[in-house]
Enzyme design. Structure first.
Site, PDB file in Angstrom:
ATOM      1  CD  GLU A 162       5.938 131.580 -18.348  1.00 43.19           C
ATOM      2  OE1 GLU A 162       6.897 131.997 -18.841  1.00 43.19           O
ATOM      3  OE2 GLU A 162       4.895 131.332 -18.941  1.00 43.19           O
TER       4      GLU A 162
ATOM      5  CG  ASN B  56       7.641 136.882 -22.453  1.00 45.69           C
ATOM      6  OD1 ASN B  56       8.708 136.611 -22.741  1.00 45.69           O
ATOM      7  ND2 ASN B  56       7.046 136.512 -21.127  1.00 45.69           N
TER       8      ASN B  56
ATOM      9  CG  HIS C 274       6.109 135.984 -17.023  1.00 52.84           C
ATOM     10  ND1 HIS C 274       5.734 134.643 -16.956  1.00 52.84           N
ATOM     11  CD2 HIS C 274       5.584 136.476 -18.258  1.00 52.84           C
ATOM     12  CE1 HIS C 274       5.142 134.383 -17.830  1.00 52.84           C
ATOM     13  NE2 HIS C 274       4.786 135.301 -18.682  1.00 52.84           N
TER      14      HIS C 274
ATOM     15  CD  GLU D 218       1.211 137.913 -18.968  1.00 56.12           C
ATOM     16  OE1 GLU D 218       1.263 138.013 -20.268  1.00 56.12           O
ATOM     17  OE2 GLU D 218       2.459 137.347 -18.340  1.00 56.12           O
TER      18      GLU D 218
ATOM     19  N   GLY E 205       0.748 126.779 -21.797  1.00 55.47           N
ATOM     20  CA  GLY E 205       2.164 126.147 -21.410  1.00 55.47           C
ATOM     21  C   GLY E 205       2.433 126.432 -20.078  1.00 55.47           C
TER      22      GLY E 205
ATOM     23  CB  SER F 228      -4.496 132.097 -24.279  1.00 58.16           C
ATOM     24  OG  SER F 228      -3.871 131.251 -23.697  1.00 58.16           O
TER      25      SER F 228
ATOM     26  CE  LYS G 140       5.483 133.298 -21.979  1.00 59.82           C
ATOM     27  NZ  LYS G 140       4.502 132.470 -21.333  1.00 59.82           N
TER      28      LYS G 140
HETATM   29  P1  13P Z   1       0.827 133.182 -24.176  1.00 56.70           P
HETATM   30  O1  13P Z   1       0.405 134.196 -24.802  1.00 56.70           O
HETATM   31  O2  13P Z   1       1.667 131.963 -24.748  1.00 56.70           O
HETATM   32  O3  13P Z   1      -0.450 132.617 -23.373  1.00 56.70           O
HETATM   33  O4  13P Z   1       1.847 133.699 -23.059  1.00 56.70           O
HETATM   34  C1  13P Z   1       1.347 134.790 -22.474  1.00 56.70           C
HETATM   35  C2  13P Z   1       2.383 135.274 -21.209  1.00 56.70           C
HETATM   36  O5  13P Z   1       2.982 134.560 -20.435  1.00 56.70           O
HETATM   37  C3  13P Z   1       2.985 136.447 -21.803  1.00 56.70           C
HETATM   38  O6  13P Z   1       4.138 136.932 -20.852  1.00 56.70           O
END
Ligand code: 13P
Length: 261
Positions: A95, A8, A93, A165, A172, A215, A10
């Site tokens: 976010e 991802n 997600h 997740e 972040g 992570s 982002k």
């Molecule tokens: P990280 O691997 O940067 O922690 O992000 C995980 C994530 O949100 C994947 O969708």
């Protein structure tokens, strides 16, 4: 069951940078029969990357979309518009839930819309730090999972990829991320299988791919991929670094091949 390694990206990379990065990945990634490698670039890069990619090696996902097909929805993009560009769609997600206020109601409509459009949804679920500390993990996982799947016909449930997740493990997310222990992840993935079994029966439960994200790096990928119920990884930061991402793909290949089923 296939193994899924999904990056991802982002809100990172311009269109040009995305294209250069995909070019680099394509030169390093091999096509495997049982391993799906997927990247989710920014929406603006999807058209270019869909013409550029070799889908046997790397497929594309969108990070978001709206559940209506067409109409007066300024700024939104539908699955009908995306279906020729992507094979997968990330839905729900954290976010999107916590920064953009997406609700379980929006998310269930998106999961159903993706399936209707022939795109595989990747339904993200996971508890926040405070939900975990209040002992609410089981309830949150059950609500987000069954809520997200509630508009999906039973025969389509196992077409949905479920990505666990935990919000507190995502880099972040606002505070420093804590690494999820493989034991924690194993517990929640088992919980997800059990909830699916109770709701839809054991065949569907066993056939639904479960992923972990938060992570993930090349250093810890094996510890998650070795878990019985883990069928893949959803990777943020490490998917933006070619050697990290390609190492994780090779680790997945090795771990899943070695595993006695
Ligand atoms: P990280 O691997 O940067 O922690 O992000 C995980 C994530 O949100 C994947 O969708």
């Amino acid at each position: 069951m296939k193994t899924y390694i999904i990056g991802n990206w982002k809100m990172n990379f311009t269109v040009g940078e995305s294209s250069l990065y995909l070019h680099k990945l394509l030169s390093k990634v091999r096509a495997y029969r049982d391993l799906e490698t997927v990247v989710a670039p920014s929406l603006v890069a999807l058209q270019t990357l869909s013409l550029q990619t070799d889908r046997r090696k790397i497929k594309l996902a969108c990070q978001n979309f709206f559940y209506k097909d067409f109409g007066s929805y300024t700024g939104e993009v539908s699955i009908s518009q995306l279906r020729s560009l992507v094979d997968y769609a990330i839905v729900g997600h954290s976010e999107r839930r916590y920064i953009f206020g997406e609700t379980d109601k929006d998310i269930k409509k998106k999961v159903a819309a993706a399936l209707r459009g022939g795109v595989t949804p990747i339904l993200c679920i996971g508890e926040t730090d405070s939900e975990r500390s209040f002992g609410e993990t089981v309830d949150v996982i059950r609500d987000q999972l069954l809520g997200g799947l509630s508009d999906v016909p039973k025969e389509d449930i196992s077409k949905v990829l479920i990505a666990y997740e935990p919000v507190w493990a995502i880099s972040g997310h606002g505070q420093p991320a804590r690494l999820a222990s493989p034991l924690d992840v194993a517990d929640v993935l088992k919980l997800v299988r059990n909830i699916l079994r109770e709701a839809f029966g054991s065949k569907i439960s066993e056939e639904t791919p479960l992923l972990f994200g938060g992570s993930v790096r090349s250093l810890n990928a094996e510890s998650y991929l070795s878990l019985r119920d883990c069928n893949g990884l959803l990777i943020g930061g490490a998917s933006l670094i070619a050697p990290e991402f390609t190492d994780i793909i090779e680790i997945a290949k090795r771990v899943k091949n070695d595993r006695v089923i």
